[in-house]
Design a protein around this motif. Structure first.
Motif, PDB file in Angstrom:
ATOM      1  N   TYR A  91       0.841  -1.190   0.000  1.00  0.00           N
ATOM      2  CA  TYR A  91       0.000   0.000   0.000  1.00  0.00           C
ATOM      3  C   TYR A  91       0.882   1.249   0.000  1.00  0.00           C
TER       4      TYR A  91
ATOM      5  N   VAL B  35      -0.008   3.961   1.373  1.00  0.00           N
ATOM      6  CA  VAL B  35      -0.433   4.730   2.540  1.00  0.00           C
ATOM      7  C   VAL B  35      -0.083   3.946   3.801  1.00  0.00           C
TER       8      VAL B  35
ATOM      9  N   THR C 166      -4.378   3.603   7.862  1.00  0.00           N
ATOM     10  CA  THR C 166      -5.387   4.293   7.054  1.00  0.00           C
ATOM     11  C   THR C 166      -6.068   3.356   6.056  1.00  0.00           C
ATOM     12  N   VAL C 167      -5.650   2.097   6.009  1.00  0.00           N
ATOM     13  CA  VAL C 167      -6.280   1.121   5.108  1.00  0.00           C
ATOM     14  C   VAL C 167      -7.665   0.779   5.643  1.00  0.00           C
ATOM     15  N   THR C 168      -8.661   0.830   4.780  1.00  0.00           N
ATOM     16  CA  THR C 168     -10.044   0.517   5.147  1.00  0.00           C
ATOM     17  C   THR C 168     -10.474  -0.766   4.453  1.00  0.00           C
TER      18      THR C 168
ATOM     19  N   THR D  75     -10.212  -0.464   0.793  1.00  0.00           N
ATOM     20  CA  THR D  75      -8.918  -0.142   0.187  1.00  0.00           C
ATOM     21  C   THR D  75      -8.378  -1.341  -0.589  1.00  0.00           C
ATOM     22  N   VAL D  76      -8.031  -1.111  -1.846  1.00  0.00           N
ATOM     23  CA  VAL D  76      -7.411  -2.139  -2.677  1.00  0.00           C
ATOM     24  C   VAL D  76      -5.899  -1.930  -2.631  1.00  0.00           C
TER      25      VAL D  76
ATOM     26  N   ASP E 224      -2.206  -1.224  -3.584  1.00  0.00           N
ATOM     27  CA  ASP E 224      -1.663  -0.517  -4.738  1.00  0.00           C
ATOM     28  C   ASP E 224      -0.875  -1.456  -5.636  1.00  0.00           C
TER      29      ASP E 224
ATOM     30  N   TYR F 234       2.424  -0.926 -10.099  1.00  0.00           N
ATOM     31  CA  TYR F 234       1.090  -0.439  -9.758  1.00  0.00           C
ATOM     32  C   TYR F 234       0.460   0.255 -10.957  1.00  0.00           C
TER      33      TYR F 234
ATOM     34  N   LYS G 126      -3.589  -9.213   3.656  1.00  0.00           N
ATOM     35  CA  LYS G 126      -5.015  -9.195   3.367  1.00  0.00           C
ATOM     36  C   LYS G 126      -5.468 -10.190   2.297  1.00  0.00           C
TER      37      LYS G 126
ATOM     38  N   TYR H 270      -9.939  -9.226  -4.693  1.00  0.00           N
ATOM     39  CA  TYR H 270     -10.314  -7.959  -5.321  1.00  0.00           C
ATOM     40  C   TYR H 270     -10.028  -8.065  -6.819  1.00  0.00           C
TER      41      TYR H 270
END
Length: 514
Positions: free
Chosen positions: A170, A172, A176-178, A181-182, A184, A194, A223, A283
């Motif tokens: 990621y 970020v 802050t990953v929700t 969030t996919v 990167d 990416y 994840k 995803y």
């Protein structure tokens, strides 16, 4: 990708016997890296991410010193390191699980993990077990080689060059990953691309035509699930999570976070370059512009990207078709509910609290590690914190654990510390196998109609974490602790002075250094 870096390998003569010890040092630091061409601050181990590959030989002891040099508050400055898949028989204090088996290692401090894996060999890994740190880069492969491997005759090469790690990345901070969030990018051996990014170099696995390779595949991600394949090649799977399996041929391998497989790859195709493809199944993504890809390069092939080939996948690995090589069957009396202890762990997301919970309780780390609570005299579930998340288990009992998927929107990889377990019911099946099930340490819970079920024997005292290995879900409460043989823990799992000093140092830290 840099590989094995040991600081020493020592043979000690004890009572006329030779006991080998692998001595290693892991320096944890913050620095800016760009594995996919995007610069961001991360955690590196000995200067790289994934970190140094740790190796040993079956029967060896390990002494691994972790030096905490972290300075970035946004990724937490304290830390702990877990040795994923190592059973830690009678060495519970060395499991590396923050607030379960130890207090975190404070910044500027060091801790030496000393343990002897009991009759273990295979593919393992290490990672931070404090908040979301391993998503920031604190992770690496660990391999214990077996000179008497029953499958030695099936392969010619098994070394650092045949390790393949998969990891979501990621741009970020992990906090802050929700859920929406996919990632990167997907990093294969630490490299990736990416969408909209530069054409950064691919990871390359080099082979020689006619040779046979033991590939060790690890999902060290936080994840996603992935589907792994290599154009024009099939695999013979021989290991799941450090446990040998009967050989099984497949053309693709589904792999959840924290799972590992070994497979035999025969370099039997025309000399050329072939795409290694890792399709995220959690995803939507593509292989456009080299996303989710690496290269299998035959010696003599040109140094160029592979051509696009039509390679249909028709024979994916199915977990229920895997069977342990050496087994007397699952422990206990066959049949649902015939174990000494049966636990039904219902996991779900609480929309009101925005927390995951198991059997109605979200896991929240206690201020005092569970092991220290036990050593201080707390031995019952009513006495142990966090309340409702600690299950006490007596010694030498067969435990059956079920993970009904009814209230979960997707599959979750559940990992049990301190044990290997028999998967008597896998995702995607309705039947039970008590005769020769696959044995592993991380299992996917499957869909809403599944009721994945495992069995193990309580032969290893101490508190052991059981949790979802989607690290964001663990941080949000999807975990319990099995406190096993609490009355025997002090005798069987002694602590040393360095371990005892962790909590006073950590507890004295300001919040910015925790």
């Amino acid at each position: 990708m840099n590989f094995v870096r040991k600081t020493g390998h020592l043979a000690l003569l004890l009572a006329g016997c030779t006991a080998a010890i692998t001595i290693a040092e892991l320096n944890l630091e913050n620095t800016v890296i760009s594995p996919d061409g995007f610069n961001r601050s991360a955690i590196v181990v000995n200067g790289i991410s994934p970190g140094t590959v740790l190796t040993g030989t079956k029967g060896e002891s390990f002494q691994i010193t972790v030096n905490n040099l972290l300075t970035d508050e946004s990724t937490n400055r304290s830390t702990s390191v877990h040795w994923h898949g190592i059973v830690q028989y009678h060495s519970n204090p060395m499991d590396g699980t923050a607030f379960v088996t130890q207090c975190p290692i404070a910044p500027g401090n060091s801790f030496t993990y000393s343990f002897t894996p009991p009759d273990q060999a295979g593919t393992f890994w290490y990672h931070s077990h404090f908040r979301l740190q391993y998503c920031e880069g604190l992770r690496g492969a660990m391999v214990i080689y077996d000179p008497q491997d029953p499958y030695l005759s099936l392969y010619d090469v098994d070394d650092a060059s045949t390790i393949i790690t998969l990891a979501d990345w990621y741009h970020v901070n992990a906090f802050t990953v929700t859920p929406a969030t996919v990632p990167d990018s997907l990093l294969i051996n630490g490299l990736g691309r990416y969408v909209g990014g530069p054409s950064t170099p691919f990871s390359v696995i080099n082979v020689v035509k006619g040779q046979r390779y033991r590939i060790r595949l690890l999902n060290i991600g936080c994840k996603p699930d992935y589907l792994f394949s290599i154009d024009n090649h099939t695999f013979t799977v021989i290991e799941a999570d450090g446990e040998p399996t009967r050989p099984l041929v497949a053309d693709s391998i589904p792999i959840s976070a924290a799972q590992r497989y070994s497979f035999i790859l025969e370099a039997n195709q025309t000399v050329d370059n072939y795409f290694i493809r890792v399709n995220p199944t959690s995803y939507r993504s593509t292989f456009d512009n080299g996303l989710n890809s690496a290269i299998l390069r035959y010696s003599g092939a040109p140094i160029e990207d592979p051509p696009t080939r039509t390679w249909s996948l028709v024979n994916p690995l199915v977990e229920s078709n895997l069977h342990a090589l050496n087994t007397t069957g699952a422990p206990g009396v066959p049949g649902v509910g015939n174990a000494d202890i049966s636990l039904n762990l219902i996991a779900q997301f609480n929309q009101t609290s925005a927390k995951f919970q198991i059997n109605g309780v979200p896991y929240e780390s206690p201020t005092t590690p569970v092991l220290l609570q036990i050593l201080s005299g707390a031995v019952s579930a009513a006495q142990l914190q966090p309340q409702g998340s600690v299950y006490t288990l007596p010694s030498n009992k067969v435990v059956e654990v079920s993970f009904p998927g009814t209230l979960l929107a997707a599959s979750h990889p559940f990992h049990l510390h301190g044990h290997k377990f028999d998967v008597v019911r896998s995702a995607g099946t309705a039947g039970y196998n008590y005769v020769d099930p696959v044995r592993r340490d991380t299992v996917a819970s499957g869909s809403a109609s599944d009721n994945v079920t495992i069995r193990f024997t309580t032969d290893n005292s101490g508190p052991w974490f059981l949790h979802c290995h989607i690290d964001f879900h663990l941080d949000e409460g999807m975990a319990v602790v099995f406190a096993e043989d609490t009355s025997g823990t002090a005798l069987n799992d002694p602590v040393n002075d360095q371990w005892a000093g962790l909590c006073p140092i950590y507890d004295s830290l300001p919040a910015s250094e925790q």
